[in-house]
Design an enzyme around this catalytic site. Structure first.
Site, PDB file in Angstrom:
ATOM      1  NE  ARG A 186      -4.124  -1.690   1.983  1.00 37.17           N
ATOM      2  CZ  ARG A 186      -4.011  -2.903   2.962  1.00 37.17           C
ATOM      3  NH1 ARG A 186      -3.394  -2.557   3.950  1.00 37.17           N
ATOM      4  NH2 ARG A 186      -5.040  -3.881   2.857  1.00 37.17           N
ATOM      5  CE  LYS A 204      -0.399  14.200 -14.746  1.00 38.30           C
ATOM      6  NZ  LYS A 204      -0.763  14.425 -16.168  1.00 38.30           N
ATOM      7  CD  GLU A 210       7.284  15.121 -22.999  1.00 42.76           C
ATOM      8  OE1 GLU A 210       6.617  16.162 -22.826  1.00 42.76           O
ATOM      9  OE2 GLU A 210       6.634  14.124 -22.732  1.00 42.76           O
ATOM     10  NE  ARG A 232       1.497  17.033 -13.197  1.00 47.54           N
ATOM     11  CZ  ARG A 232       1.884  16.006 -12.375  1.00 47.54           C
ATOM     12  NH1 ARG A 232       1.761  16.215 -11.128  1.00 47.54           N
ATOM     13  NH2 ARG A 232       2.793  15.340 -12.973  1.00 47.54           N
ATOM     14  CG  ASN A 273      -1.684  16.199 -20.724  1.00 50.15           C
ATOM     15  OD1 ASN A 273      -2.784  15.623 -21.595  1.00 50.15           O
ATOM     16  ND2 ASN A 273      -1.104  15.549 -19.983  1.00 50.15           N
ATOM     17  CG  HIS A 284       5.728   9.816 -24.468  1.00 51.75           C
ATOM     18  ND1 HIS A 284       4.381   9.899 -24.617  1.00 51.75           N
ATOM     19  CD2 HIS A 284       6.164  11.204 -23.851  1.00 51.75           C
ATOM     20  CE1 HIS A 284       4.060  10.910 -23.771  1.00 51.75           C
ATOM     21  NE2 HIS A 284       5.154  11.616 -23.444  1.00 51.75           N
TER      22      HIS A 284
HETATM   23  N1  LIG Z   1       5.264  10.389 -15.541  1.00 50.84           N
HETATM   24  C1  LIG Z   1       5.286  11.296 -16.355  1.00 50.84           C
HETATM   25  O1  LIG Z   1       5.066  12.703 -15.938  1.00 50.84           O
HETATM   26  C2  LIG Z   1       5.744  11.248 -17.636  1.00 50.84           C
HETATM   27  C3  LIG Z   1       6.346  12.316 -18.304  1.00 50.84           C
HETATM   28  C4  LIG Z   1       6.756  12.089 -19.765  1.00 50.84           C
HETATM   29  C5  LIG Z   1       6.746  10.860 -20.319  1.00 50.84           C
HETATM   30  N2  LIG Z   1       6.529   9.900 -19.391  1.00 50.84           N
HETATM   31  C6  LIG Z   1       6.361   8.630 -20.111  1.00 50.84           C
HETATM   32  O2  LIG Z   1       7.781   8.154 -20.071  1.00 50.84           O
HETATM   33  C7  LIG Z   1       7.931   7.260 -21.260  1.00 50.84           C
HETATM   34  C8  LIG Z   1       9.084   7.373 -22.289  1.00 50.84           C
HETATM   35  O3  LIG Z   1      10.077   7.504 -21.579  1.00 50.84           O
HETATM   36  P1  LIG Z   1      11.517   7.520 -22.420  1.00 50.84           P
HETATM   37  O4  LIG Z   1      11.411   8.209 -23.594  1.00 50.84           O
HETATM   38  O5  LIG Z   1      12.568   7.705 -21.490  1.00 50.84           O
HETATM   39  O6  LIG Z   1      11.407   6.011 -22.897  1.00 50.84           O
HETATM   40  P2  LIG Z   1      12.227   4.687 -22.286  1.00 50.84           P
HETATM   41  O7  LIG Z   1      12.008   4.575 -20.824  1.00 50.84           O
HETATM   42  O8  LIG Z   1      11.464   3.671 -23.217  1.00 50.84           O
HETATM   43  O9  LIG Z   1      13.733   4.855 -22.692  1.00 50.84           O
HETATM   44  C9  LIG Z   1      14.077   5.032 -23.904  1.00 50.84           C
HETATM   45  C10 LIG Z   1      15.133   4.056 -24.369  1.00 50.84           C
HETATM   46  O10 LIG Z   1      16.374   4.286 -24.046  1.00 50.84           O
HETATM   47  C11 LIG Z   1      16.909   3.461 -23.264  1.00 50.84           C
HETATM   48  N3  LIG Z   1      17.883   4.033 -22.290  1.00 50.84           N
HETATM   49  C12 LIG Z   1      17.365   4.607 -21.355  1.00 50.84           C
HETATM   50  N4  LIG Z   1      18.511   5.341 -20.808  1.00 50.84           N
HETATM   51  C13 LIG Z   1      19.745   5.218 -21.301  1.00 50.84           C
HETATM   52  C14 LIG Z   1      21.113   5.508 -21.322  1.00 50.84           C
HETATM   53  N5  LIG Z   1      21.259   6.181 -20.365  1.00 50.84           N
HETATM   54  N6  LIG Z   1      21.877   4.661 -22.142  1.00 50.84           N
HETATM   55  C15 LIG Z   1      21.452   3.967 -23.172  1.00 50.84           C
HETATM   56  N7  LIG Z   1      20.243   3.471 -23.477  1.00 50.84           N
HETATM   57  C16 LIG Z   1      19.325   4.121 -22.431  1.00 50.84           C
HETATM   58  C17 LIG Z   1      15.863   2.414 -22.470  1.00 50.84           C
HETATM   59  O11 LIG Z   1      16.267   1.108 -22.441  1.00 50.84           O
HETATM   60  C18 LIG Z   1      14.903   2.398 -23.991  1.00 50.84           C
HETATM   61  O12 LIG Z   1      15.166   1.595 -24.946  1.00 50.84           O
HETATM   62  C19 LIG Z   1       6.523   7.097 -22.019  1.00 50.84           C
HETATM   63  O13 LIG Z   1       5.768   5.901 -21.370  1.00 50.84           O
HETATM   64  C20 LIG Z   1       5.747   8.271 -21.353  1.00 50.84           C
HETATM   65  O14 LIG Z   1       4.422   7.826 -21.335  1.00 50.84           O
HETATM   66  C21 LIG Z   1       5.929  10.090 -18.293  1.00 50.84           C
HETATM   67  O1  LIG Z   2       3.383  15.608 -15.559  1.00 53.81           O
HETATM   68  C1  LIG Z   2       2.472  15.903 -16.160  1.00 53.81           C
HETATM   69  O2  LIG Z   2       1.411  16.452 -15.582  1.00 53.81           O
HETATM   70  C2  LIG Z   2       2.352  15.569 -17.744  1.00 53.81           C
HETATM   71  O3  LIG Z   2       1.424  15.605 -18.497  1.00 53.81           O
HETATM   72  C3  LIG Z   2       3.753  15.452 -18.712  1.00 53.81           C
HETATM   73  C4  LIG Z   2       3.563  14.638 -19.762  1.00 53.81           C
HETATM   74  O4  LIG Z   2       4.686  14.961 -20.580  1.00 53.81           O
HETATM   75  C5  LIG Z   2       3.410  13.185 -19.634  1.00 53.81           C
HETATM   76  O5  LIG Z   2       3.460  12.455 -20.748  1.00 53.81           O
HETATM   77  C6  LIG Z   2       2.431  12.539 -18.808  1.00 53.81           C
HETATM   78  O6  LIG Z   2       2.680  11.207 -18.367  1.00 53.81           O
HETATM   79  C7  LIG Z   2       1.068  12.513 -19.418  1.00 53.81           C
HETATM   80  O7  LIG Z   2       0.168  12.488 -18.480  1.00 53.81           O
HETATM   81  P1  LIG Z   2      -1.468  11.885 -18.624  1.00 53.81           P
HETATM   82  O8  LIG Z   2      -2.126  12.384 -17.420  1.00 53.81           O
HETATM   83  O9  LIG Z   2      -1.978  12.669 -19.967  1.00 53.81           O
HETATM   84  O10 LIG Z   2      -1.103  10.430 -18.966  1.00 53.81           O
HETATM   85 ZN   LIG Z   3       4.949  13.467 -22.110  1.00 51.10          ZN
END
Ligand SMILES: NC(=O)c1ccc[n+]([C@@H]2O[C@H](COP(=O)([O-])OP(=O)(O)OC[C@H]3O[C@@H](n4cnc5c(N)ncnc54)[C@H](O)[C@@H]3O)[C@@H](O)[C@H]2O)c1
Ligand SMILES: O=C(O)C(=O)C[C@@H](O)[C@H](O)[C@H](O)COP(=O)(O)O
Ligand SMILES: [Zn+2]
Length: 383
Positions: free
Chosen positions: A133, A155, A197, A252, A256, A277
């Site tokens: 939890r 998130k 981004e 926030r 998006n 992404h």
């Molecule tokens: N939570 C949030 O606020 C938020 C914000 C933006 C995006 N996201 C999410 O993030 C994800 C995309 O993240 P991403 O672009 O980092 O993709 P990812 O996590 O798939 O990483 C990209 C690729 O690069 C590789 N990699 C990562 N670091 C490395 C390094 N230092 N050296 C060599 N290879 C490396 C990974 O193995 C992968 O193949 C999506 O799922 C998106 O929805 C979340």
């Molecule tokens: O942190 C946030 O808030 C964002 O919207 C950042 C985005 O870049 C990210 O991809 C996020 O995961 C999107 O959020 P979602 O709520 O649309 O899934």
């Molecule tokens: Zn994003």
């Protein structure tokens, strides 16, 4: 927007704080931080067991440094390694991660450490939110995208067959350690994806930053001080918004920008390597500006300028840039209808009056979105 003051420490390390009362945390940015992870984490949770969630690519390159650093500081690491890529944000992989963390006896006073890109961060963060939890977690982002965006703000979650990030939780990390040195091993396509981004923060409300990126993007790609400045500026923007509106009840949602179209395209491409992404966000931002121009909200020249910059760095800007088949317009509209900003069926988009002048547009006419998408698919009558 007012940004939190960044502190530059003597060793090239920049530190920012996400202000959330007793859940506030630091974002530490700079080279060489993986080797300091143990000391910095032990200062917060001495003697903790640490379940390190990472993917195979990152494990091969950087897991050893982190494990060594944790052990040297008296912490007890256990790695849980998943396959790289968006498909790991799934129920099946979440189960595998939770099993690994339980087998490692990660207890409530222990920690989960997300070592990787946004996929690992979102997955590990959600696992930490659910495990017993809720246990604390540390973000150690290794992709540009994770360093400028996903590691900050809490998130977390996984995808569903109904769409992107539809299952998850808000769960803030207790520390973010962004080692800028690890970006040297990141493939160029992934760096570009993260850059979308970065550009987003300029387009939302910081026109001078967008202009700076237009001049300096090659330096940002090349490494050195411009890269660190771009990461710190991005994190400062995100930290400011998250501190004001942690759970996206208000502005926030500006973060998006590009995501309503982008997430539908990502889901339409099957969460595959066909469309990363950040690439989806690049197309989505170009579309948000073209749609704004088509609605008479922003000058067509601004939409052209946005697309020109994204293209200059090698990012896609149109649906036609995505290889392979996609759902038809009805299919894309169905995916858009699952967007988390939808309220009682009404669509919300982030639109723009110009560069750095984005705003939240509620109750956007679905018929206008539909005909815009039709025009875009036909090759685009817009700028
Ligand atoms: N939570 C949030 O606020 C938020 C914000 C933006 C995006 N996201 C999410 O993030 C994800 C995309 O993240 P991403 O672009 O980092 O993709 P990812 O996590 O798939 O990483 C990209 C690729 O690069 C590789 N990699 C990562 N670091 C490395 C390094 N230092 N050296 C060599 N290879 C490396 C990974 O193995 C992968 O193949 C999506 O799922 C998106 O929805 C979340
Ligand atoms: O942190 C946030 O808030 C964002 O919207 C950042 C985005 O870049 C990210 O991809 C996020 O995961 C999107 O959020 P979602 O709520 O649309 O899934
Ligand atoms: Zn994003």
């Amino acid at each position: 927007m007012p940004l939190p003051a960044a502190t530059t420490l003597p060793s090239d390390v920049t530190q920012l704080r996400v202000g959330l009362g007793d859940r506030s945390y630091d974002i530490v940015i700079g080279p060489g931080l993986l080797a300091q992870a143990g000391a910095r984490i032990a200062a917060l949770r001495p003697g903790a067991r640490v379940g390190i969630v990472t993917d195979r690519n990152v494990a091969e390159r950087h897991l050893g440094t982190v494990e060594e650093s944790l052990r040297a500081a008296g912490l007890v690491p256990t790695p849980v390694i998943v396959e790289p890529g968006e498909k790991s944000k799934s129920f099946a992989v979440l189960e595998q991660v939770l099993d690994g963390l339980l087998a490692a006896r990660i207890e409530r006073r222990d920690l989960v450490l997300a070592l990787g890109g946004g996929v690992v961060g979102d997955l590990a963060g959600f696992a930490a939110a659910a495990l017993r939890r809720g246990v604390d977690f540390v973000q150690v982002p290794t992709s540009l995208l994770a360093q400028v965006d996903s590691s900050v703000g809490g998130k977390t979650g996984i995808n569903s067959r109904h769409g992107k990030n539809l299952i998850g939780a808000f769960h803030q990390p207790i520390l973010v350690l962004a080692d800028t040195g690890v970006l040297d091993t990141l493939p160029l396509r992934e760096f570009r994806s993260g850059y979308a981004e970065v550009a987003k923060y300029g387009l939302i409300d910081n026109a001078p930053f967008f202009t700076w990126l237009e001049r300096k993007w090659q330096d940002v790609f090349g490494g050195g001080p411009a890269r660190i400045e771009a990461i710190a500026t991005s994190c400062a923007s995100k930290a400011a918004v998250v501190s004001r509106d942690e759970k996206e009840t208000g502005d926030r949602a500006l973060l998006n920008l590009g995501h309503t179209f982008g997430h539908a395209l990502e889901a339409g491409a099957g969460f595959s390597q066909r469309l990363l992404h950040g690439e989806a966000v690049a197309i989505g931002m170009a579309q948000a500006f073209r749609f704004s121009a088509a609605q008479g909200l922003c000058a067509p020249a601004d939409a052209e300028r946005v697309a020109a910059h994204l293209k200059a760095v090698g990012l896609p800007t149109r649906i036609a840039d995505i290889p392979g088949e996609l759902p038809d317009t009805d299919g894309l509209m169905d995916l858009i209808a699952q967007d988390k900003k939808v309220s009682r069926g009404a669509l919300t988009f982030i639109l723009a009056r110009g560069i750095g002048q984005s705003f939240i547009a509620r109750d956007v006419d679905p018929a206008a979105v539909r005909s815009f998408l039709e025009a875009e698919r036909a090759g685009g009558a817009h700028p």
